[in-house]
Design a protein around this motif. Structure first.
Motif, PDB file in Angstrom:
ATOM      1  N   LEU A 185      -3.677   2.873   7.417  1.00 58.05           N
ATOM      2  CA  LEU A 185      -3.465   2.872   5.967  1.00 58.05           C
ATOM      3  C   LEU A 185      -4.230   4.029   5.322  1.00 58.05           C
ATOM      4  CD1 LEU A 185      -3.660  -0.953   5.228  1.00 58.05           C
ATOM      5  CD2 LEU A 185      -1.619   0.493   5.127  1.00 58.05           C
ATOM      6  N   TRP A 222       6.775  10.806   6.792  1.00 62.50           N
ATOM      7  CA  TRP A 222       6.665  11.925   5.861  1.00 62.50           C
ATOM      8  C   TRP A 222       7.425  13.084   6.490  1.00 62.50           C
ATOM      9  CZ3 TRP A 222       3.317   8.050   6.125  1.00 62.50           C
ATOM     10  CH2 TRP A 222       2.734   7.572   4.948  1.00 62.50           C
ATOM     11  N   HIS A 250       0.832  -1.207   0.000  1.00 65.46           N
ATOM     12  CA  HIS A 250       0.000   0.000   0.000  1.00 65.46           C
ATOM     13  C   HIS A 250       0.868   1.260   0.000  1.00 65.46           C
ATOM     14  CE1 HIS A 250      -3.568   2.444   0.890  1.00 65.46           C
ATOM     15  NE2 HIS A 250      -2.840   3.074   1.789  1.00 65.46           N
ATOM     16  N   LEU A 251       1.932   1.263   0.781  1.00 67.08           N
ATOM     17  CA  LEU A 251       2.812   2.437   0.860  1.00 67.08           C
ATOM     18  C   LEU A 251       3.540   2.696  -0.453  1.00 67.08           C
ATOM     19  CD1 LEU A 251       4.275   1.889   4.440  1.00 67.08           C
ATOM     20  CD2 LEU A 251       2.654   3.662   3.737  1.00 67.08           C
ATOM     21  N   ALA A 271      -2.411   7.170   6.070  1.00 66.61           N
ATOM     22  CA  ALA A 271      -1.248   7.332   5.199  1.00 66.61           C
ATOM     23  C   ALA A 271      -1.636   8.030   3.910  1.00 66.61           C
ATOM     24  CB  ALA A 271      -0.634   5.969   4.896  1.00 66.61           C
ATOM     25  N   GLU A 272      -2.783   7.678   3.353  1.00 67.05           N
ATOM     26  CA  GLU A 272      -3.247   8.337   2.130  1.00 67.05           C
ATOM     27  C   GLU A 272      -3.564   9.806   2.388  1.00 67.05           C
ATOM     28  OE1 GLU A 272      -6.516   7.637  -1.429  1.00 67.05           O
ATOM     29  OE2 GLU A 272      -7.002   7.006   0.620  1.00 67.05           O
ATOM     30  N   ALA A 313       6.469   4.278   8.433  1.00 68.38           N
ATOM     31  CA  ALA A 313       6.526   5.202   7.299  1.00 68.38           C
ATOM     32  C   ALA A 313       6.615   6.619   7.843  1.00 68.38           C
ATOM     33  CB  ALA A 313       5.304   5.047   6.407  1.00 68.38           C
ATOM     34  N   VAL A 331      10.606   4.597   4.481  1.00 67.18           N
ATOM     35  CA  VAL A 331       9.855   3.425   4.921  1.00 67.18           C
ATOM     36  C   VAL A 331      10.833   2.429   5.525  1.00 67.18           C
ATOM     37  CG1 VAL A 331       8.403   1.475   4.255  1.00 67.18           C
ATOM     38  CG2 VAL A 331       8.043   3.720   3.183  1.00 67.18           C
ATOM     39  N   PRO A 384       5.790   8.371   0.919  1.00 66.78           N
ATOM     40  CA  PRO A 384       6.503   8.664   2.172  1.00 66.78           C
ATOM     41  C   PRO A 384       7.973   8.915   1.882  1.00 66.78           C
ATOM     42  CG  PRO A 384       6.066   6.326   1.990  1.00 66.78           C
ATOM     43  CD  PRO A 384       5.342   6.965   0.852  1.00 66.78           C
ATOM     44  N   ASP A 411      -0.374  11.754   2.904  1.00 68.55           N
ATOM     45  CA  ASP A 411       0.344  11.852   1.634  1.00 68.55           C
ATOM     46  C   ASP A 411      -0.133  13.038   0.809  1.00 68.55           C
ATOM     47  OD1 ASP A 411       2.410  10.143   0.289  1.00 68.55           O
ATOM     48  OD2 ASP A 411       0.962  10.246  -1.370  1.00 68.55           O
TER      49      ASP A 411
END
Length: 361
Positions: free
Chosen positions: A87, A53, A31-32, A90-91, A51, A40, A37, A94
């Motif tokens: 998850l 950023w 997924h990453l 994370a999106e 992860a 990782v 990012p 991002d």
């Protein structure tokens, strides 16, 4: 468009217990790879993933943790949902711009209480200037999506403790020639029950709360010509603060030593799956309340800590942070129940709440 319910279902269909979470690890890494990012880390403390950023470790960092292991009966605690929430976060991270570093940790082996310490021992978290560290756990018994705040302790300290008592075997016809630990163990069981009357009742917060649960007793063996010479007695101990757990263990050890000496026995002790108390930072609890109000999400304060334990506590010994609950339904099956299943409707609001917190420290 990413279907996070489908991701959660995939995790649910591939439950792996502590130390064996490779499916979750590989799904997270995949997924990453579709995101951006800056760093990782894989196989962190086992099958953990981090992860980040942000490229400057000195910049203030806000960290988030989800657990990715399952129970032997499957994902009956919601870790599949917690992993999916992160998850989705994370999106969201991002796509956001921020002057603050964001660190997302998918941690293995929470159920055994070993995962957080294994992650800390890698030294990766210490590379970053973590100013706030957050985690959540879904809570059946509360309205769906309600943010449950514990101003002091979120989850109790607990540990299994095994006392080994050694005397001397002898023929069953001459028990007076040996040292049978049976009566000593009976006294220990009776005296440990006294811990349950200490402090305030469990339905009220008290830093002096103590609880002792008898788990197992073993004395001798089924050999009717022999008087036992060895015994073991096992308890689970709980307290609402780390300091009280330390006092309780000291009192328990002194009590057992005194009884053993009186009966002429030698004693040794071992701890099993010790968890520290998850003691929240008040500033971080206030930040969660502010973010929840901004969304808005309903808030409910829980003055009494959860009596179960959480290994997120280990991070809070090193970093400022807090853990909170999010309601999974007033009539939802309880955690670890065979009928439990994580409610997918929590994924989006929980991720949005984390996103709000990602800019606060």
């Amino acid at each position: 468009m990413i279907d996070y319910k489908e991701i959660r279902y995939q995790l649910h269909e591939h439950p792996q217990t502590a130390g064996y979470e490779q499916f979750a690890h590989d799904l997270i890494v995949k997924h990453l790879q579709s995101l951006h990012p800056d760093k990782v880390y894989t196989n962190v403390g086992g099958y953990g993933v981090i992860a980040v950023w942000g490229v400057d470790p000195a910049v203030p960092t806000v960290a988030f943790r989800a657990d990715n292991d399952a129970l032997p009966i499957g994902h009956r605690c919601g870790h599949d949902g917690h992993t999916t929430i992160l998850l989705r976060l994370a999106e969201l991270v991002d796509a956001a711009n921020s002057d603050v570093n964001k660190l997302l940790l998918w941690q293995p082996a929470e159920e055994t209480g070993t995962g957080s310490r294994a992650v800390l021992e890698t030294g990766i978290l210490q590379l970053y200037n973590i100013k706030a560290f957050y985690a959540l756990h879904n809570l059946p018994g509360y309205p769906l999506g309600t943010v449950v705040l514990c101003p002091r302790t979120f989850a109790a300290a607990s540990t299994g403790v095994v006392y080994h008592l050694d005397g001397r075997e002898t023929h069953a016809s001459t028990p007076e020639m040996g040292l049978n630990p049976g009566m000593a163990i009976a006294e220990i069981i009776n005296r440990f029950d006294g811990f349950n009357g200490a402090g305030a009742p469990a339905e009220h917060y008290s830093g002096e709360f103590r609880q002792s649960t008898l788990i197992c007793v073993r004395i001798g063996q089924p050999s009717f010509g022999t008087s036992a010479g060895h015994g073991e007695v096992m308890f689970t101990l709980r307290a609402f603060t780390n300091s009280e757990m330390e006092r309780m263990l000291a009192d328990a050890n002194n009590m057992v030593a005194e009884v053993a000496e009186r009966y002429g026995l030698t004693v040794s002790r071992s701890l099993v799956e010790p968890f520290r108390a998850t003691e929240n930072n008040p500033d971080c609890v206030n930040a969660i309340e502010k973010a929840a109000n901004e969304l808005p999400l309903n808030i409910q304060y829980q003055e009494t800590p959860n009596r179960w334990s959480e290994d997120f506590a280990e991070y809070l010994l090193e970093f400022k942070g807090a853990m909170f609950g999010i309601g999974s339904g007033e009539t939802h099956a309880e955690l670890h129940h065979p009928d439990y299943d994580f409610p997918d409707d929590l994924i989006e609001p929980a991720a949005q709440l984390f996103l709000r917190l990602s800019s606060s420290f």
